[in-house]
Design a protein around this motif. Structure first.
Motif, PDB file in Angstrom:
ATOM      1  N   ALA A   1      80.536  24.628  13.424  1.00 25.43           N
ATOM      2  CA  ALA A   1      79.282  25.320  13.121  1.00 25.43           C
ATOM      3  C   ALA A   1      78.214  24.863  14.103  1.00 25.43           C
ATOM      4  O   ALA A   1      78.113  23.662  14.406  1.00 25.43           O
ATOM      5  CB  ALA A   1      78.832  25.046  11.689  1.00 25.43           C
ATOM      6  N   VAL A   2      77.441  25.809  14.605  1.00 28.60           N
ATOM      7  CA  VAL A   2      76.347  25.506  15.524  1.00 28.60           C
ATOM      8  C   VAL A   2      75.083  26.152  14.966  1.00 28.60           C
ATOM      9  O   VAL A   2      75.051  27.355  14.691  1.00 28.60           O
ATOM     10  CB  VAL A   2      76.630  26.022  16.949  1.00 28.60           C
ATOM     11  CG1 VAL A   2      75.517  25.602  17.894  1.00 28.60           C
ATOM     12  CG2 VAL A   2      77.978  25.513  17.450  1.00 28.60           C
ATOM     13  N   MET A   3      74.053  25.341  14.785  1.00 27.90           N
ATOM     14  CA  MET A   3      72.813  25.791  14.161  1.00 27.90           C
ATOM     15  C   MET A   3      71.709  25.938  15.207  1.00 27.90           C
ATOM     16  O   MET A   3      71.635  25.148  16.160  1.00 27.90           O
ATOM     17  CB  MET A   3      72.351  24.778  13.100  1.00 27.90           C
ATOM     18  CG  MET A   3      73.413  24.351  12.110  1.00 27.90           C
ATOM     19  SD  MET A   3      73.832  25.686  10.970  1.00 27.90           S
ATOM     20  CE  MET A   3      75.083  24.884   9.961  1.00 27.90           C
ATOM     21  N   ILE A   4      70.851  26.909  15.005  1.00 27.88           N
ATOM     22  CA  ILE A   4      69.640  27.057  15.805  1.00 27.88           C
ATOM     23  C   ILE A   4      68.452  26.950  14.858  1.00 27.88           C
ATOM     24  O   ILE A   4      68.320  27.742  13.915  1.00 27.88           O
ATOM     25  CB  ILE A   4      69.594  28.411  16.537  1.00 27.88           C
ATOM     26  CG1 ILE A   4      70.806  28.571  17.454  1.00 27.88           C
ATOM     27  CG2 ILE A   4      68.298  28.559  17.325  1.00 27.88           C
ATOM     28  CD1 ILE A   4      70.944  29.966  18.045  1.00 27.88           C
TER      29      ILE A   4
ATOM     30  N   GLN B   1      66.859  31.130  25.835  1.00 28.96           N
ATOM     31  CA  GLN B   1      67.894  30.806  26.811  1.00 28.96           C
ATOM     32  C   GLN B   1      68.576  29.475  26.473  1.00 28.96           C
ATOM     33  O   GLN B   1      69.801  29.345  26.571  1.00 28.96           O
ATOM     34  CB  GLN B   1      67.300  30.749  28.229  1.00 28.96           C
ATOM     35  CG  GLN B   1      66.884  32.091  28.789  1.00 28.96           C
ATOM     36  CD  GLN B   1      65.526  32.568  28.252  1.00 28.96           C
ATOM     37  OE1 GLN B   1      64.799  31.801  27.614  1.00 28.96           O
ATOM     38  NE2 GLN B   1      65.203  33.834  28.517  1.00 28.96           N
ATOM     39  N   SER B   2      67.790  28.493  26.052  1.00 31.44           N
ATOM     40  CA  SER B   2      68.365  27.196  25.672  1.00 31.44           C
ATOM     41  C   SER B   2      69.258  27.340  24.444  1.00 31.44           C
ATOM     42  O   SER B   2      70.360  26.776  24.389  1.00 31.44           O
ATOM     43  CB  SER B   2      67.253  26.185  25.387  1.00 31.44           C
ATOM     44  OG  SER B   2      66.527  25.878  26.553  1.00 31.44           O
ATOM     45  N   ALA B   3      68.780  28.092  23.466  1.00 32.41           N
ATOM     46  CA  ALA B   3      69.573  28.302  22.248  1.00 32.41           C
ATOM     47  C   ALA B   3      70.873  29.015  22.571  1.00 32.41           C
ATOM     48  O   ALA B   3      71.948  28.635  22.066  1.00 32.41           O
ATOM     49  CB  ALA B   3      68.760  29.101  21.241  1.00 32.41           C
ATOM     50  N   ASP B   4      70.822  30.040  23.423  1.00 25.05           N
ATOM     51  CA  ASP B   4      72.023  30.791  23.773  1.00 25.05           C
ATOM     52  C   ASP B   4      73.042  29.911  24.488  1.00 25.05           C
ATOM     53  O   ASP B   4      74.241  29.974  24.211  1.00 25.05           O
ATOM     54  CB  ASP B   4      71.664  31.992  24.646  1.00 25.05           C
ATOM     55  CG  ASP B   4      70.995  33.114  23.866  1.00 25.05           C
ATOM     56  OD1 ASP B   4      71.035  33.068  22.622  1.00 25.05           O
ATOM     57  OD2 ASP B   4      70.447  34.032  24.498  1.00 25.05           O
TER      58      ASP B   4
END
Length: 426
Positions: free
Chosen positions: A371-374, A358-361
């Motif tokens: 760019a967004v990295m997980i 949920q935090s990553a989403d």
């Protein structure tokens, strides 16, 4: 080509270069993939064959490093070696292996009246590329510009001018052999900065300008250009260590993001750490990064946990340090982390380290960056690392390209409509 500090009738010289590039661009638009690839492979071999001449030219540039006040890091980027020349050649071969975007049908349809519609990828036309003193960039930019069917005008920094000139000479000799339009690849023959201003007025001949260098250069180009500019001003990249993070993973990601190469735009400059894990994480991070002599500029919590931390000013949160300095802030929530990034980010690259889906989403949805990295280093925002091959730069714009700009990003599209005597009735 003779390098000149000034050219009589500079405006006429620049106009001639731009007009010749425009004529060459018309030829490039219909050039076959086979010829472009033949040139890339021939040019790669030519660079290796001319290794001694390239090293001699580079030695001239290196001999002027003191005169230009280059730092040790800048000298290192400027330096050519046998191995680096081989890497440049390998880069050209890699571009040859990539799919040619020109002619790709992006989408198509057939109308009820029988008209056939195709949205087809085509070259942009003429590119004006202004770049910093790294010889490999000369070859990379030429390779992806030509492979994507464009003509390119190169204007490199004076610090690498002899190296860049010799590289372009090799590339143009190969172009002659492979029947590629010579004027599709031109290098500005003067280090006079006024030349840039002349080119920036030529929107009738130049379709896109790409400045790659310091913020002052880019702001000048944006202020003066009469054609679109593909750019990013700086790279204030963030890593956020969430309360649900695997802390060992976070240590590795932060170390890699910041320390693998500090002087690049996709290096981490700002670290955010959730308060629930800060007491454990930050002392471990300090221990891990001591070998890099990192200077921390942080808030009160960071100063408590890493006593050598300097108190951060508001300006520190926005800075691109490009060296062994980073800003650190302890936050109480994901919301606070997102708000901080929204306020201070340069919209380049941000990363979240978390085991919470949920935090990553939420992070991915709400962070407005190229760019967004997980759970990955910011250093992966790079054309080669994303499978795009060589890139001409990284854009933080939203139109027409964003992120690493490779072959497809140097194209636009046109609509091709096929009929059979169709006429419009209303």
């Amino acid at each position: 080509m003779t390098i000149l500090s000034t050219i009589p009738q500079l405006d006429s010289y620049c106009r001639d270069v731009a007009d010749r590039a425009k004529r060459a661009a018309r030829q490039m638009a219909s050039l076959s993939t086979a010829i472009k690839n033949q040139w890339l492979l021939h040019a790669a071999d030519a660079l290796v064959a001319n290794e001694s001449a390239l090293l001699d030219a580079n030695a001239i540039d290196l001999s002027k490093a003191d005169e230009y006040g280059l730092t040790s890091a800048e000298r290192e980027r400027l330096k050519l070696t046998k191995e680096r020349i081989a890497q440049i050649a390998s880069g050209l071969r890699e571009v040859a292996a990539l799919a040619d975007p020109v002619g790709e049908v992006i989408e198509g349809s057939r109308r009820p009246n029988g008209l056939e519609i195709q949205k087809t990828r085509v070259p942009l036309g003429v590119l004006f590329f202004i770049y910093e003193s790294r010889p490999n960039v000369t070859a990379d930019a030429a390779a992806i510009a030509i492979k994507s069917g464009n003509a390119i005008i190169l204007r490199g920094g004076k610090e690498a001018i002899h190296s860049s000139q010799k590289i372009v000479e090799c590339l143009r000799e190969s172009a002659s052999v492979c029947k590629l339009p010579l004027d599709a690849l031109q290098m500005v023959a003067t280090t006079d900065r006024e030349a840039v201003g002349h080119f920036l007025k030529m929107s009738d001949a130049i379709d896109l300008v790409i400045p790659r260098g310091g913020e002052a250069l880019i702001r000048r180009v944006v202020a003066e250009a009469t054609m679109p500019v593909l750019k990013h001003y700086d790279g204030n990249c963030h890593v956020y260590v969430d309360r649900h993070a695997d802390l060992e993973m976070a240590l590795s990601i932060v170390e890699n993001s910041k320390c693998q190469r500090m002087g690049v735009c996709n290096a981490m400059e700002s670290l955010l750490v959730h308060r629930d894990v800060a007491d454990l994480f930050l002392p471990q991070l300090d221990q891990r990064l001591r070998a890099y002599n990192i200077e921390y500029r942080g808030d009160a919590d960071c100063r408590r946990l890493i006593p050598a931390t300097i108190s951060a000013s508001d300006a520190d949160w926005s800075l691109e340090y490009l060296g062994p300095t980073m800003s650190v802030k302890v936050v109480g929530s994901l919301d606070e982390a997102i708000d901080h990034i929204e306020q201070y980010s340069s919209r380049h690259t941000e990363s979240i380290v978390t085991n919470c889906i949920q935090s990553a989403d939420r992070f991915v949805r709400e962070i407005d960056s190229a760019a967004v990295m997980i759970n990955a280093s910011t250093r992966f925002n790079d054309g080669g690392q994303l499978g795009m091959g060589a890139e001409i730069g990284i854009s933080t714009d939203k139109f027409h390209a964003r992120g690493p700009c490779g072959l497809r990003e140097l194209t636009t599209y046109k609509f091709i409509v096929r009929g059979n005597g169709h006429i419009r009735a209303n």
